[in-house]
Design an enzyme around this catalytic site. Structure first.
Site, PDB file in Angstrom:
ATOM      1  N   PHE A 204      24.432   9.920 -26.587  1.00 39.30           N
ATOM      2  CA  PHE A 204      23.909  11.105 -25.917  1.00 39.30           C
ATOM      3  C   PHE A 204      22.388  11.076 -25.967  1.00 39.30           C
ATOM      4  CE2 PHE A 204      22.858  15.475 -25.032  1.00 39.30           C
ATOM      5  CZ  PHE A 204      23.732  15.758 -23.995  1.00 39.30           C
TER       6      PHE A 204
ATOM      7  N   ASP B 121      20.150  12.090 -12.771  1.00 40.82           N
ATOM      8  CA  ASP B 121      19.541  11.638 -14.021  1.00 40.82           C
ATOM      9  C   ASP B 121      20.372  10.568 -14.705  1.00 40.82           C
ATOM     10  OD1 ASP B 121      21.608  13.382 -14.660  1.00 40.82           O
ATOM     11  OD2 ASP B 121      20.398  14.740 -15.869  1.00 40.82           O
TER      12      ASP B 121
ATOM     13  N   ASP C 164      27.613   9.052 -16.269  1.00 40.85           N
ATOM     14  CA  ASP C 164      28.413   8.882 -17.492  1.00 40.85           C
ATOM     15  C   ASP C 164      29.853   8.587 -17.083  1.00 40.85           C
ATOM     16  OD1 ASP C 164      29.397   8.943 -20.042  1.00 40.85           O
ATOM     17  OD2 ASP C 164      29.047  11.068 -20.389  1.00 40.85           O
TER      18      ASP C 164
HETATM   19  P1  IMP Z   1      29.421  12.533 -15.561  1.00 42.13           P
HETATM   20  O1  IMP Z   1      30.005  13.499 -14.597  1.00 42.13           O
HETATM   21  O2  IMP Z   1      30.313  12.354 -16.795  1.00 42.13           O
HETATM   22  O3  IMP Z   1      29.024  11.210 -14.973  1.00 42.13           O
HETATM   23  O4  IMP Z   1      28.164  13.212 -16.200  1.00 42.13           O
HETATM   24  C1  IMP Z   1      27.030  13.370 -15.519  1.00 42.13           C
HETATM   25  C2  IMP Z   1      26.271  14.588 -15.981  1.00 42.13           C
HETATM   26  O5  IMP Z   1      26.486  14.894 -17.357  1.00 42.13           O
HETATM   27  C3  IMP Z   1      24.806  14.292 -15.863  1.00 42.13           C
HETATM   28  O6  IMP Z   1      24.332  14.781 -14.651  1.00 42.13           O
HETATM   29  C4  IMP Z   1      24.210  15.015 -17.029  1.00 42.13           C
HETATM   30  O7  IMP Z   1      23.871  16.320 -16.650  1.00 42.13           O
HETATM   31  C5  IMP Z   1      25.289  15.100 -18.057  1.00 42.13           C
HETATM   32  N1  IMP Z   1      25.151  14.047 -19.080  1.00 42.13           N
HETATM   33  C6  IMP Z   1      25.915  12.945 -19.246  1.00 42.13           C
HETATM   34  N2  IMP Z   1      25.493  12.215 -20.275  1.00 42.13           N
HETATM   35  C7  IMP Z   1      24.417  12.848 -20.774  1.00 42.13           C
HETATM   36  C8  IMP Z   1      23.512  12.565 -21.858  1.00 42.13           C
HETATM   37  O8  IMP Z   1      23.609  11.556 -22.599  1.00 42.13           O
HETATM   38  N3  IMP Z   1      22.507  13.456 -22.044  1.00 42.13           N
HETATM   39  C9  IMP Z   1      22.338  14.570 -21.282  1.00 42.13           C
HETATM   40  N4  IMP Z   1      23.157  14.875 -20.263  1.00 42.13           N
HETATM   41  C10 IMP Z   1      24.192  14.024 -20.012  1.00 42.13           C
HETATM   42 MG    MG Z   2      22.753  16.497 -14.583  1.00 34.74          MG
END
Ligand code: IMP
Ligand code: MG
Length: 179
Positions: free
Chosen positions: A154, A102, A105
């Protein structure tokens, strides 16, 4: 659930814009992988709605699997730790795989998943993310297909949640957590 804007939700991407972009991504995948069966792996639960729409825009032989990780405890801050909570149902050895997420981040979740999937020797591995935050990644990662680059806010809706809420919004909204 139809679009509405209760307190704290501001529409960032409308359903029509999402639809058009997902269709274009599906066409691009169909073009680039023409003639090959493609195995899609979606990261639960956030990517489930994106996956459902994306694969219906792909005109190839498609198979599906799901994987789940926990990275965000409960809320908007990453714990920095990624843990596999549901593994694939079947082997991906030799398959052309597209990992569907999805949102990108910090990049920690994707780089973790990329690492464990590559160990299983797929024929090829591509990554599709509906959203990518513009902030600098903690883990640099190459994504083959990105739907939208968005500000470092977010967001919820279209599969994305805050404490399991809002996944069913048709639009993608910025959630402000003003207390
Ligand atoms: P990362 O590991 O920091 O890249 O985060 C990825 C995961 O964090 C995604 O698969 C989402 O489940 C969650 N996530 C990151 N940012 C958001 C956001 O803005 N809204 C909702 N879920 C998020
Ligand atoms: Mg996710």
């Amino acid at each position: 659930m139809s679009a509405r804007e209760p307190e704290g939700l501001r529409v960032l991407l409308r359903r029509r814009a999402i639809e058009r972009r997902v269709a274009a991504m599906g066409r691009q995948i169909s073009r680039e992988l023409r003639g090959r069966p493609v195995h899609f792996i979606a990261v639960l639960k956030g990517a489930s709605i994106f996956l459902a729409d994306l694969v219906r825009e792909v005109s190839l032989d498609v198979s599906l699997d799901f994987i789940a990780v926990s990275s965000y405890a409960e809320g908007t801050h990453s714990s920095g730790q990624v843990r596999l909570t549901k593994d694939l149902d079947s082997s991906i050895e030799g398959l052309d795989v597209i990992l569907v997420e999805d949102i990108l981040d910090s990049g920690l979740t994707m780089s973790y998943l990329e690492r464990i999937l590559l160990q299983r020797r797929p024929g090829s591995l591509r990554i599709a993310a509906l959203l990518a935050k513009r902030r600098r990644r903690v883990q640099p990662i190459e994504v083959d297909y990105v739907g939208f680059r968005i500000p470092n806010r977010f967001v919820v809706g279209y599969g994305l949640d805050y404490g399991e809420r809002y996944r069913n919004l048709r639009d993608i909204c910025v959630l402000s957590l003003a207390r």
